[in-house]
Design a protein around this motif. Structure first.
Motif, PDB file in Angstrom:
ATOM      1  N   MET A   1       2.441   1.012  -1.627  1.00 28.53           N
ATOM      2  CA  MET A   1       1.326   0.793  -2.550  1.00 28.53           C
ATOM      3  C   MET A   1       0.902  -0.676  -2.557  1.00 28.53           C
ATOM      4  O   MET A   1      -0.076  -1.028  -3.207  1.00 28.53           O
ATOM      5  CB  MET A   1       1.724   1.225  -3.968  1.00 28.53           C
ATOM      6  CG  MET A   1       1.930   2.699  -4.126  1.00 28.53           C
ATOM      7  SD  MET A   1       2.652   3.151  -5.730  1.00 28.53           S
ATOM      8  CE  MET A   1       1.517   2.451  -6.890  1.00 28.53           C
ATOM      9  N   ASP A   2       1.632  -1.530  -1.844  1.00 31.27           N
ATOM     10  CA  ASP A   2       1.360  -2.973  -1.764  1.00 31.27           C
ATOM     11  C   ASP A   2       1.394  -3.626  -3.143  1.00 31.27           C
ATOM     12  O   ASP A   2       0.583  -4.490  -3.472  1.00 31.27           O
ATOM     13  CB  ASP A   2       0.028  -3.248  -1.064  1.00 31.27           C
ATOM     14  CG  ASP A   2      -0.078  -4.683  -0.581  1.00 31.27           C
ATOM     15  OD1 ASP A   2       0.973  -5.322  -0.360  1.00 31.27           O
ATOM     16  OD2 ASP A   2      -1.206  -5.176  -0.435  1.00 31.27           O
ATOM     17  N   VAL A   3       2.339  -3.206  -3.962  1.00 31.39           N
ATOM     18  CA  VAL A   3       2.500  -3.769  -5.296  1.00 31.39           C
ATOM     19  C   VAL A   3       3.281  -5.068  -5.179  1.00 31.39           C
ATOM     20  O   VAL A   3       4.257  -5.155  -4.447  1.00 31.39           O
ATOM     21  CB  VAL A   3       3.235  -2.761  -6.216  1.00 31.39           C
ATOM     22  CG1 VAL A   3       3.567  -3.375  -7.545  1.00 31.39           C
ATOM     23  CG2 VAL A   3       2.384  -1.530  -6.414  1.00 31.39           C
ATOM     24  N   ARG A   4       2.810  -6.075  -5.892  1.00 29.08           N
ATOM     25  CA  ARG A   4       3.468  -7.375  -5.875  1.00 29.08           C
ATOM     26  C   ARG A   4       3.496  -7.944  -7.290  1.00 29.08           C
ATOM     27  O   ARG A   4       2.683  -7.550  -8.132  1.00 29.08           O
ATOM     28  CB  ARG A   4       2.757  -8.313  -4.924  1.00 29.08           C
ATOM     29  CG  ARG A   4       1.305  -8.496  -5.246  1.00 29.08           C
ATOM     30  CD  ARG A   4       0.555  -9.095  -4.081  1.00 29.08           C
ATOM     31  NE  ARG A   4      -0.859  -9.180  -4.336  1.00 29.08           N
ATOM     32  CZ  ARG A   4      -1.733  -8.220  -4.109  1.00 29.08           C
ATOM     33  NH1 ARG A   4      -1.329  -7.068  -3.620  1.00 29.08           N
ATOM     34  NH2 ARG A   4      -3.006  -8.376  -4.360  1.00 29.08           N
TER      35      ARG A   4
ATOM     36  N   ASP B   1      -1.669  -4.499  -7.570  1.00 35.02           N
ATOM     37  CA  ASP B   1      -1.904  -4.065  -6.197  1.00 35.02           C
ATOM     38  C   ASP B   1      -3.195  -4.681  -5.683  1.00 35.02           C
ATOM     39  O   ASP B   1      -3.720  -4.300  -4.659  1.00 35.02           O
ATOM     40  CB  ASP B   1      -1.948  -2.539  -6.097  1.00 35.02           C
ATOM     41  CG  ASP B   1      -3.051  -1.919  -6.941  1.00 35.02           C
ATOM     42  OD1 ASP B   1      -3.777  -2.660  -7.639  1.00 35.02           O
ATOM     43  OD2 ASP B   1      -3.187  -0.696  -6.905  1.00 35.02           O
TER      44      ASP B   1
END
Length: 106
Positions: free
Chosen positions: A66-69, A26
């Motif tokens: 959560m803006d997880v990439r 994140d």
């Protein structure tokens, strides 16, 4: 005007990004996908924080805010382009310098 409307969108998570032993971030934490459950189109993943080893279960839709990439592997440098580490290895002391002077004198 809300600021989040101007926020740049990152790529969406794909199903393959949520496979076990894949890594996510994140931007602050390194996360590992421990396991994934798919049931009638809904996806649940267990994610472990690599620093604290805490594991939590999330629905895939919870990961979006959560803006997880995914963490991508870095591409190796081309063969003709030396890496910064090899450039510093090329720097050598002069042969007559004190660091390489022999201890035996005749």
């Amino acid at each position: 005007m809300p600021l989040f409307g101007f926020r740049r969108r990152r790529g969406r998570l794909r199903l393959r990004d949520l496979a076990p032993d894949r890594y996510l971030t994140d931007g602050r934490r390194l996360l590992r996908v421990v396991t994934r459950f798919v049931n009638d189109g809904s996806i649940m993943v267990v994610i472990e924080d690599c620093a604290t080893l805490d594991a939590r279960a999330y629905a895939a839709v919870e990961l979006v805010p959560m803006d997880v990439r995914p963490v991508r592997r870095s591409r190796p440098s081309p063969a003709g382009d030396p890496s910064p580490r090899s450039r510093t290895a090329e720097k050598q002391l002069p042969a007559d310098g004190p660091a390489v002077a022999s201890k035996t004198r005749s």
